[in-house]
Motif scaffolding. Structure first.
Motif, mmCIF file in Angstrom:
data_model
loop_
_atom_site.group_PDB
_atom_site.id
_atom_site.type_symbol
_atom_site.label_atom_id
_atom_site.label_comp_id
_atom_site.label_asym_id
_atom_site.label_seq_id
_atom_site.Cartn_x
_atom_site.Cartn_y
_atom_site.Cartn_z
ATOM 1 N N TYR A 9 1.023 -1.341 -0.288
ATOM 2 C CA TYR A 9 0.432 0.107 0.088
ATOM 3 C C TYR A 9 0.961 1.332 0.347
ATOM 4 C CZ TYR A 9 -3.455 -3.290 1.137
ATOM 5 O OH TYR A 9 -4.513 -4.560 1.096
ATOM 6 N N GLU A 10 1.688 1.481 -0.980
ATOM 7 C CA GLU A 10 3.309 2.127 -0.652
ATOM 8 C C GLU A 10 1.926 3.786 -1.579
ATOM 9 O OE1 GLU A 10 6.918 3.861 -3.661
ATOM 10 O OE2 GLU A 10 6.044 1.125 -3.128
ATOM 11 N N ASP A 11 1.251 3.913 -2.091
ATOM 12 C CA ASP A 11 0.296 5.439 -2.290
ATOM 13 C C ASP A 11 -0.908 5.535 -1.184
ATOM 14 O OD1 ASP A 11 1.937 5.507 -4.439
ATOM 15 O OD2 ASP A 11 0.315 4.285 -5.373
ATOM 16 N N PHE A 12 -1.297 4.378 -0.501
ATOM 17 C CA PHE A 12 -1.962 4.622 0.496
ATOM 18 C C PHE A 12 -1.749 5.808 1.882
ATOM 19 C CE2 PHE A 12 -5.116 3.885 3.863
ATOM 20 C CZ PHE A 12 -6.323 3.392 4.085
ATOM 21 N N VAL A 13 -2.565 6.638 2.286
ATOM 22 C CA VAL A 13 -2.384 7.868 2.810
ATOM 23 C C VAL A 13 -3.209 7.962 4.167
ATOM 24 C CG1 VAL A 13 -2.156 10.114 2.928
ATOM 25 C CG2 VAL A 13 -1.213 9.832 0.833
ATOM 26 N N LEU A 14 -2.348 8.048 5.604
ATOM 27 C CA LEU A 14 -3.215 8.069 6.418
ATOM 28 C C LEU A 14 -3.708 9.628 6.590
ATOM 29 C CD1 LEU A 14 -1.577 6.360 8.983
ATOM 30 C CD2 LEU A 14 -3.388 5.326 7.951
ATOM 31 N N LYS A 15 -4.549 10.092 6.943
ATOM 32 C CA LYS A 15 -4.450 11.989 7.345
ATOM 33 C C LYS A 15 -5.123 11.485 8.848
ATOM 34 C CE LYS A 15 -5.765 14.207 3.314
ATOM 35 N NZ LYS A 15 -6.365 14.537 2.529
ATOM 36 N N LEU A 16 -3.672 12.358 9.937
ATOM 37 C CA LEU A 16 -4.303 12.199 11.232
ATOM 38 C C LEU A 16 -5.319 13.589 11.157
ATOM 39 C CD1 LEU A 16 -0.760 10.964 11.276
ATOM 40 C CD2 LEU A 16 -2.438 9.746 11.924
ATOM 41 N N LYS A 17 -5.347 13.751 12.239
ATOM 42 C CA LYS A 17 -6.362 15.435 13.423
ATOM 43 C C LYS A 17 -5.906 15.203 14.168
ATOM 44 C CE LYS A 17 -9.589 18.044 14.135
ATOM 45 N NZ LYS A 17 -11.398 18.176 14.193
ATOM 46 N N ILE A 18 -4.495 15.603 14.267
ATOM 47 C CA ILE A 18 -4.034 15.574 15.554
ATOM 48 C C ILE A 18 -4.493 16.720 16.499
ATOM 49 C CG2 ILE A 18 -1.326 16.627 16.305
ATOM 50 C CD1 ILE A 18 -1.833 13.962 14.654
ATOM 51 N N LYS A 19 -5.067 16.247 17.304
ATOM 52 C CA LYS A 19 -5.174 17.449 18.605
ATOM 53 C C LYS A 19 -4.326 17.747 19.426
ATOM 54 C CE LYS A 19 -9.213 17.892 21.407
ATOM 55 N NZ LYS A 19 -10.468 17.168 22.962
ATOM 56 N N ARG A 28 -2.310 16.213 10.176
ATOM 57 C CA ARG A 28 -0.874 15.530 9.213
ATOM 58 C C ARG A 28 -0.905 13.989 8.082
ATOM 59 N NH1 ARG A 28 3.371 17.914 12.416
ATOM 60 N NH2 ARG A 28 4.892 17.035 10.992
ATOM 61 N N ARG A 29 -0.246 14.179 7.075
ATOM 62 C CA ARG A 29 -0.439 13.428 6.079
ATOM 63 C C ARG A 29 0.646 12.624 5.971
ATOM 64 N NH1 ARG A 29 0.747 12.692 0.166
ATOM 65 N NH2 ARG A 29 -0.932 12.167 -0.798
ATOM 66 N N VAL A 30 0.283 11.201 6.095
ATOM 67 C CA VAL A 30 1.272 10.547 6.218
ATOM 68 C C VAL A 30 1.509 8.984 5.381
ATOM 69 C CG1 VAL A 30 2.329 8.603 7.605
ATOM 70 C CG2 VAL A 30 1.599 10.698 8.781
ATOM 71 N N ARG A 31 2.303 9.039 4.577
ATOM 72 C CA ARG A 31 2.593 7.860 3.502
ATOM 73 C C ARG A 31 2.350 6.522 4.722
ATOM 74 N NH1 ARG A 31 1.957 7.686 -1.599
ATOM 75 N NH2 ARG A 31 2.736 10.031 -2.742
ATOM 76 N N LYS A 98 -10.275 3.761 -2.029
ATOM 77 C CA LYS A 98 -9.401 5.441 -1.517
ATOM 78 C C LYS A 98 -8.454 6.049 -1.369
ATOM 79 C CE LYS A 98 -14.691 5.954 0.203
ATOM 80 N NZ LYS A 98 -15.835 6.232 0.947
ATOM 81 N N LYS A 99 -7.391 5.482 -1.476
ATOM 82 C CA LYS A 99 -6.231 5.058 -0.559
ATOM 83 C C LYS A 99 -6.260 6.447 0.176
ATOM 84 C CE LYS A 99 -4.959 3.825 -5.197
ATOM 85 N NZ LYS A 99 -3.631 3.850 -5.803
ATOM 86 N N VAL A 100 -7.474 6.664 0.942
ATOM 87 C CA VAL A 100 -6.986 7.890 2.057
ATOM 88 C C VAL A 100 -7.854 7.543 3.549
ATOM 89 C CG1 VAL A 100 -7.668 9.969 2.989
ATOM 90 C CG2 VAL A 100 -6.563 9.486 0.455
#
Length: 171
Positions: A9-19, A28-31, A98-100
Motif C-alpha cells: 500500500y505504498e500510495d495509501f495515505v493516512l490523514k491524521l487530525k492531531i489535537k 498531518r498527511r502520512v504515507r 479511496k487510498k485515504v
C-alpha cells in the motif's frame, strides 16, 4: 489475517487530525510506509509513536507515557477505535479503494507520567561507588527533581480528597 506490508500500500495515505494540548488541531498527511516496523509491516505502535511526536513536538517523548486514542468513521459512519495493528490493518483495507484513511487522534499524559523538560530530565548515572542513581539520591542536582515529584504527588492526593469531599457534600 496476514500482516499488512507497507510495500503493498505504498500510495495509501493516512490523514491524521492531531489535537494539540492547547486545543488546536492540525492535519498531518502520512504515507503508510512511514509507519512500518523493521520487517516492513504496518505497525500500530509506530503510528502511536508518530502521533505522540506530532502532538508534543518540542518534547522528548516516549509513547509509553501517554494514552493515545485513534478513531475513524467506517463506511457505516460509525466511530471506530483503532487499538491494535490488526484493527489498523482492517481500517486500511476498508478504505483501500479511496487510498485515504482519516484518523482523529487524542493524546493524554498518563497520570503516572511526568512532563519531561530538558531542565529536569536526567539519565541515571553510575555513582563513584558503582551503583546507579535511580532518582532517589539526595545530591543537590537530584534534590529539585525529587522535590517536584513529591509536590506533584501531594497535589494529586489533595485533588482526589477535595473531589471526594465535594461528592460527599453534594449527596
Amino acid at each position: 489475517m496476514a500482516p499488512l506490508t507497507a510495500e503493498q500500500y505504498e500510495d495509501f495515505v493516512l490523514k491524521l487530525k492531531i489535537k494539540a494540548a492547547d486545543g488546536t488541531s492540525q492535519i498531518r498527511r502520512v504515507r503508510l510506509p512511514r509507519i512500518a516496523d523493521a520487517a516492513g509491516n504496518v505497525s500500530y505502535d509506530e503510528l502511536v509513536g508518530l502521533v505522540v511526536t506530532f502532538t508534543f513536538p518540542a518534547e522528548e517523548t516516549s509513547p509509553g507515557n501517554f494514552d493515545c486514542t485513534l478513531t475513524y468513521f467506517d463506511e457505516d459512519e460509525d466511530t471506530v477505535t483503532i487499538a491494535s495493528t490488526t484493527e489498523l490493518a482492517d481500517a486500511v483495507e476498508q478504505f483501500v479503494d479511496k487510498k485515504v484513511l482519516r484518523i482523529s487522534t487524542e493524546v493524554k499524559r498518563k497520570k503516572s507520567a511526568k512532563a519531561s523538560t530538558p531542565q529536569t530530565t536526567q539519565t541515571p548515572q553510575p555513582s563513584s561507588s558503582g551503583t546507579t542513581d535511580r532518582g532517589t539520591s539526595t545530591q543537590p542536582d537530584n534534590l529539585e527533581v525529587n522535590l517536584q515529584n513529591v509536590l506533584e504527588s501531594f497535589a494529586s492526593v489533595v485533588v482526589t480528597a477535595v473531589s471526594a469531599l465535594e461528592k460527599g457534600l453534594a449527596a
